[in-house]
Design an enzyme around this catalytic site. Structure first.
Site, PDB file in Angstrom:
ATOM      1  CB  SER A 195      -0.875   0.009   1.254  1.00  0.00           C
ATOM      2  OG  SER A 195      -1.449   1.289   1.446  1.00  0.00           O
ATOM      3  CE1 TYR A 199      -4.331  -1.946   5.235  1.00  0.00           C
ATOM      4  CE2 TYR A 199      -3.304   0.144   4.650  1.00  0.00           C
ATOM      5  CZ  TYR A 199      -3.938  -1.020   4.273  1.00  0.00           C
ATOM      6  OH  TYR A 199      -4.164  -1.276   2.942  1.00  0.00           O
TER       7      TYR A 199
HETATM    8  N1  LIG Z   1      -8.699  -0.117  -1.221  1.00  0.00           N
HETATM    9  C1  LIG Z   1      -7.638   0.618  -1.002  1.00  0.00           C
HETATM   10  O1  LIG Z   1      -7.709   1.825  -0.984  1.00  0.00           O
HETATM   11  C2  LIG Z   1      -6.298  -0.041  -0.805  1.00  0.00           C
HETATM   12  C3  LIG Z   1      -5.161   0.759  -0.837  1.00  0.00           C
HETATM   13  C4  LIG Z   1      -3.922   0.182  -0.665  1.00  0.00           C
HETATM   14  C5  LIG Z   1      -3.823  -1.176  -0.460  1.00  0.00           C
HETATM   15  N2  LIG Z   1      -4.935  -1.948  -0.421  1.00  0.00           N
HETATM   16  C6  LIG Z   1      -4.764  -3.374  -0.182  1.00  0.00           C
HETATM   17  O2  LIG Z   1      -5.326  -4.092  -1.237  1.00  0.00           O
HETATM   18  C7  LIG Z   1      -5.702  -5.377  -0.796  1.00  0.00           C
HETATM   19  C8  LIG Z   1      -7.111  -5.676  -1.275  1.00  0.00           C
HETATM   20  O3  LIG Z   1      -7.998  -4.814  -0.638  1.00  0.00           O
HETATM   21  P1  LIG Z   1      -9.350  -4.276  -1.253  1.00  0.00           P
HETATM   22  O4  LIG Z   1      -9.288  -2.822  -1.217  1.00  0.00           O
HETATM   23  O5  LIG Z   1      -9.628  -4.949  -2.505  1.00  0.00           O
HETATM   24  O6  LIG Z   1     -10.338  -4.733  -0.094  1.00  0.00           O
HETATM   25  P2  LIG Z   1     -11.684  -5.572  -0.079  1.00  0.00           P
HETATM   26  O7  LIG Z   1     -12.125  -5.559   1.316  1.00  0.00           O
HETATM   27  O8  LIG Z   1     -12.605  -5.101  -1.133  1.00  0.00           O
HETATM   28  O9  LIG Z   1     -11.207  -7.035  -0.482  1.00  0.00           O
HETATM   29  C9  LIG Z   1     -10.424  -7.810   0.360  1.00  0.00           C
HETATM   30  C10 LIG Z   1     -10.807  -9.263   0.214  1.00  0.00           C
HETATM   31  O10 LIG Z   1      -9.921 -10.022   1.008  1.00  0.00           O
HETATM   32  C11 LIG Z   1     -10.639 -10.971   1.736  1.00  0.00           C
HETATM   33  N3  LIG Z   1      -9.938 -11.281   2.961  1.00  0.00           N
HETATM   34  C12 LIG Z   1      -9.753 -10.489   4.030  1.00  0.00           C
HETATM   35  N4  LIG Z   1      -9.076 -11.145   4.975  1.00  0.00           N
HETATM   36  C13 LIG Z   1      -8.835 -12.377   4.484  1.00  0.00           C
HETATM   37  C14 LIG Z   1      -8.188 -13.523   5.008  1.00  0.00           C
HETATM   38  N5  LIG Z   1      -7.668 -13.517   6.229  1.00  0.00           N
HETATM   39  N6  LIG Z   1      -8.107 -14.619   4.234  1.00  0.00           N
HETATM   40  C15 LIG Z   1      -8.656 -14.631   3.001  1.00  0.00           C
HETATM   41  N7  LIG Z   1      -9.268 -13.594   2.474  1.00  0.00           N
HETATM   42  C16 LIG Z   1      -9.374 -12.477   3.208  1.00  0.00           C
HETATM   43  C17 LIG Z   1     -11.979 -10.331   2.011  1.00  0.00           C
HETATM   44  O11 LIG Z   1     -12.970 -11.290   2.253  1.00  0.00           O
HETATM   45  C18 LIG Z   1     -12.206  -9.566   0.717  1.00  0.00           C
HETATM   46  O12 LIG Z   1     -12.892 -10.348  -0.217  1.00  0.00           O
HETATM   47  C19 LIG Z   1      -5.531  -5.360   0.708  1.00  0.00           C
HETATM   48  O13 LIG Z   1      -4.329  -5.999   1.036  1.00  0.00           O
HETATM   49  C20 LIG Z   1      -5.468  -3.900   1.034  1.00  0.00           C
HETATM   50  O14 LIG Z   1      -4.742  -3.663   2.203  1.00  0.00           O
HETATM   51  C21 LIG Z   1      -6.178  -1.410  -0.586  1.00  0.00           C
END
Ligand SMILES: NC(=O)c1ccc[n+]([C@@H]2O[C@H](COP(=O)([O-])OP(=O)(O)OC[C@H]3O[C@@H](n4cnc5c(N)ncnc54)[C@H](O)[C@@H]3O)[C@@H](O)[C@H]2O)c1
Lengths: 593, 283
Positions: free
Chosen positions: A463, A476
């Site tokens: 991130s 985080y």
């Molecule tokens: N959305 C943002 O702004 C953003 C920014 C930077 C990084 N990220 C990172 O991107 C990645 C994806 O996030 P997103 O934004 O798509 O979120 P999201 O919540 O839409 O999707 C995350 C998915 O991961 C699954 N998940 C969570 N914990 C889990 C576990 N222990 N085992 C298996 N599956 C699990 C959830 O069920 C969900 O389907 C994450 O690592 C997040 O930290 C997101």
């Protein structure tokens, strides 16, 4: 002609000798002779044993045939050598072998290096029409196409074209060397021949083993005549009718030090039914990437046998040339970035394993992946922070679906709140998923990739918070900084094995994460309010997860180390390098909740 | 409800239902004539002519036609992009026909999704719209606020793996009110929208604004109120990687205390509803 017991280095091969034009060719066959015939032609300085790994993988499904090119391996050499290696004579040899092993049905040709150069001749001359069902080419262009390619660039030399000419010219140094008389022979019979196996291992990462064979020195010496008998003549007067009369699959190793990828820019003009594949590897792909080659050859031959035009059989998404048929595993694939990434790989024709702790959404991602182009897709319900569950998953995947080519460790959860408000349980939860989940994924699937020894790629979703400190996201950000560093270290470790590692650092992306983020230090009602508020803010920002997915595919194709996605992530990345104080000031800002 | 009021209401509804049926018949007739090479403009003209021949003189909005990835409004930035173009239909392409004729003073606003030949993604989108039709009706009957319902539709789309494409409509609306329109001899339109109908919407917007409601059903604050009695043209629109699908039809909202009577779809005998029933029967 006679069939004798196994004498080649290839297990279970049936061997026979075919006489043609004053030479005797050593031909080996594997597999069921009633199946479609796949004919493998080796290059320089090689013998048919270069194909061992690929041939064994194809033998379950096909009638696999290999032969030593005249003057190589256990085939005899023409007398005299000069003039004995022209493309016309090589075409005679091919027809003799094809008639011997598959008299009634056309064969599926596969050529590597000079084997491919020859095969281009076979597939573009009239007299072989109806004898070739398909052609898979790797690392060996048609000399005629090459001749036209050079002429075009010489007659209209724009700076870019001159650059392309010089680029390929520099890669062709060995071709000029081979045109000098006697010297190459001396070198091969002397020091070069001795050092060659080591050179292959060190420079080309070809695994040690029963290759190259003991005939290397004479192969290399004789094979010099392939160049001398053909290159100059065809460069000077390339044929103008060199059109392929069978569908062609072109496999281009992106790390080939002998051939520029630009050579094939206009290939569609010569081969109208063309499928392109690209593979991150060096020149000797039959030794270093046998699984991938066998898979692509199998697909290509099978669709051709089924009567499907080659072009209609491949996915149409971006980077389909690179990911078609590969096995891609994405964690957190039930939502947001992970789901979009699964879909993007699916559109590129990859086989997709969608992992999420939410069973329904994982299954849904798999179902939709199949609809948009994944030949196969599976949903797997696993919590990435659960070590044992991950071990089971790794076993199951290897057993049932194969070795993962691209692993995307993406599952992650949000946690917001000041450090002093963050409880040990909060810490544990976020580190368990965001860091340990990545560790388990890298450990288990990375190990499988390394053991297979045929490359691969690992993507970890970090991130922008990994380098942008913030008083609102201490836990985080810490988890993501760890993922970033883990990725960099692992990249260094696995580079030597052809396994790339990329860290993706998105900024604010409109996904479900804001609705599930835990806000430490506030009651349930306030948490709900903040989740809603952040969701609306991210909604207004409205950066789609599909764009992050595109960046992930690009990162794999280009083997990028750290990829900030979204403008805010990119500028924070720049500032972190040149004005870290500015970032520290931003870190103190109160988030607009 | 007294029977007199009910009678009057049902006469009104019959008028709306007739024009909605007519519009869907038009969509099916035009869809059946679509062939490879037909352009969006031609498809729009076919709708216009078909309805004109059957007495339509005024429009809430003129017919639209979207082909290929335009069904998902890919790269739409300005409203002018909604208007039909010279994009040609190809085998396997999805299409949407969207029209809002006024007939005998009654307005319809319908959306019809189809595709030319086989397209499994499109089939899936169409099938998945059924859950949205059920959700919308259920939550309107529960008298949830329009904004909440909008967000629930959004969540369901996200769960299904789709993007919300009605967000691309002007004001991001999933629905808008429709009303009776006075019949005039001349029926000018502005940017494809009938002036009579726009007047109706505008006056609703003004009155509604005073009373805290809006004739537009949006994700914004001004939709933070329970559904107002009246006729709503509802149009959930799903998008998935270059393929879009929607339906649009009228939802009747009344002030009845009986939940069944408090909201209902004007007509259940529509192409998409029939299709779902057929699929269920086949399964
Ligand atoms: N959305 C943002 O702004 C953003 C920014 C930077 C990084 N990220 C990172 O991107 C990645 C994806 O996030 P997103 O934004 O798509 O979120 P999201 O919540 O839409 O999707 C995350 C998915 O991961 C699954 N998940 C969570 N914990 C889990 C576990 N222990 N085992 C298996 N599956 C699990 C959830 O069920 C969900 O389907 C994450 O690592 C997040 O930290 C997101």
């Amino acid at each position: 002609m006679s069939t004798e017991a196994t004498t080649t280095g290839i297990k279970n091969a049936r061997e026979r000798r075919v006489r043609t034009g004053g030479v005797e060719l050593c031909v080996a066959e594997l597999g069921d002779a009633t199946q479609p015939t796949v004919l493998l032609v080796h290059g320089y300085p090689d013998s048919k044993e270069v194909w061992t790994e690929v041939a064994e993988r194809l033998a379950d499904r096909f009638h696999v045939v290999l032969y030593d090119v005249r003057g190589h391996g256990r085939s005899t050499a023409p007398q005299p050598l000069r003039g004995g290696f022209t493309l016309e004579k090589l075409t005679d040899d091919f027809l003799a072998v094809a008639d011997a092993v598959s008299p009634d049905k056309p064969v599926h040709l596969v050529g590597h290096d000079w084997g491919s150069v020859q095969a281009w001749e076979f597939v573009t001359v009239k007299r072989t029409e109806g004898r070739i069902a398909s052609f898979t080419s790797m690392s060996g262009p048609s000399l005629d196409h090459f001749g036209h390619w050079i002429k075009k660039r010489m007659t209209r030399p724009t700076p870019r074209k001159v650059g392309q000419l010089l680029g390929q010219g520099a890669k062709s140094w060995y071709v000029y060397m081979l045109h000098t008389p006697v010297l190459p022979e001396l070198a091969w019979r002397g020091p070069l021949g001795k050092q060659w196996p080591k050179i292959l291992q060190r420079m080309e990462k070809v695994p040690a083993g029963d290759y190259p064979t003991s005939s290397l020195r004479s192969d290399a010496a004789h094979g010099a005549w392939l160049y001398r008998d053909n290159v100059r003549a065809r460069m000077r007067r390339p044929r103008t009718d060199a059109y392929a009369h069978a569908p062609v699959q072109l496999i281009t190793p992106s790390g080939d030090i002998f051939l520029s990828e630009r050579l094939y820019d206009e290939l569609e003009l010569w081969a109208p039914d063309l499928v392109r594949r690209s593979i991150p590897a060096k020149h000797w792909v039959p030794r270093t990437r046998p699984d991938q080659l066998a898979a692509w050859i199998t697909d290509f031959v099978t669709t051709n046998e089924d009567g499907i035009p080659a072009k209609d059989s491949v996915a149409t998404g971006k980077h389909a040339d690179r990911f078609g048929g590969q096995l891609v595993l994405v964690t957190g694939a039930g939502s947001g970035i992970g789901r979009a990434t699964a879909f993007a790989f699916a559109e590129a024709g990859a086989r997709v394993v969608a992992v999420d702790r939410d069973a329904e959404s994982a299954a849904r991602t798999a179902e939709m992946s199949r609809l948009v182009g994944a030949p196969e897709a599976w949903g797997e319900t696993v919590d990435v922070s659960d070590e044992q569950a991950m071990e089971k998953l790794a076993e199951k995947v290897a057993e049932e679906y194969g070795i993962v080519d691209v692993l995307v460790n993406n599952a992650g959860i949000g946690l917001s709140g000041s450090f002093l408000d963050t409880s040990p349980e909060d810490w544990k939860k976020v580190l368990d998923v965001n860091l340990w989940g990545v560790i388990h994924g890298c450990r288990l699937f990375g190990k499988q990739m390394a053991e297979r020894g045929q490359g691969g790629h690992i993507v970890n979703t970090a991130s922008a918070a990994a380098y942008q400190p913030s008083k609102a996201l201490p836990a985080y950000s810490t988890s993501k900084a760890a993922v970033l560093m883990l990725s960099e270290c692992l990249r260094a470790e696995l580079a030597g094995q052809g396994i790339g590692v990329s860290a993706i650092c998105p900024g604010f992306v409109n996904t479900n994460i804001t609705a599930t983020t835990h806000f430490a230090g506030v009651d349930a009602e306030e948490e709900k309010r903040r989740q809603k508020k952040t969701s609306r803010l991210y909604g207004l920002r409205n950066y789609p997860p599909e764009k992050v997915a595109d960046a992930i595919l690009r990162a794999v194709v280009r083997n990028q180390a750290v990829v900030p996605v979204t403008p805010e992530a990119r500028s924070a990345h720049l500032i972190s390098r040149f004005m870290p104080r500015a970032l520290r000031a931003i870190a103190r800002l109160e988030p607009p909740l | 409800m007294t029977s007199a009021v009910a009678g009057e209401l049902s006469a009104e509804l019959r008028g709306f239902r007739e024009v909605q049926t007519l519009a869907y018949e038009c969509a099916e007739a035009v869809a059946a004539q679509l062939k490879p090479g037909v352009t969006e403009r031609e498809a729009a003209r076919m709708q216009r002519e078909w309805l004109r021949e059957r007495g339509v003189r005024d429009w809430f909005h003129l017919p639209f036609a979207w082909f290929g990835d335009r069904t998902a409004f890919v790269n739409f930035r300005i409203p002018l992009q909604f208007f039909p173009t010279n994009r040609r239909l190809e085998p396997g392409m999805p299409f949407i026909l969207d029209m809002a004729p006024v007939h005998k003073g009654y307005t319809a606003d319908i959306g019809y999704s189809g595709c030319l030949g086989l397209n499994p993604v499109h089939d899936k989108l169409l099938a998945d719209l059924e859950a949205h039709r059920e959700l919308l009706l259920r939550e309107v009957r529960e008298r949830r606020t329009l904004r909440e319902i909008y967000e629930d539709v959004d969540r369901l789309m996200v769960r299904q793996g789709y993007a919300n494409r009605h967000r691309a409509y002007p004001f991001g609306v999933i629905a808008h009110k429709v009303d009776r329109v006075k019949e005039r001899r001349r029926s000018p339109h502005v940017f494809g929208f009938g002036t009579q109908s726009l007047k109706g919407l505008a006056s609703d917007a003004i009155h509604g604004h005073r009373d805290g409601w809006s004739p537009l059903w949006s994700p914004y604050k001004f939709s933070d109120h329970p559904p107002r009695p009246g006729l709503w043209a509802v149009e959930p629109h799903l998008g998935f990687r270059g393929t879009g699908a929607k339906f649009e039809e009228i939802l009747v909202v009344t002030d009845s205390k009986d939940p069944e009577q408090s909201a209902f779809w004007l007509d259940d005998d529509l192409p998409h509803v029939r299709r779902w029933a057929e699929e269920r029967a086949a399964a």
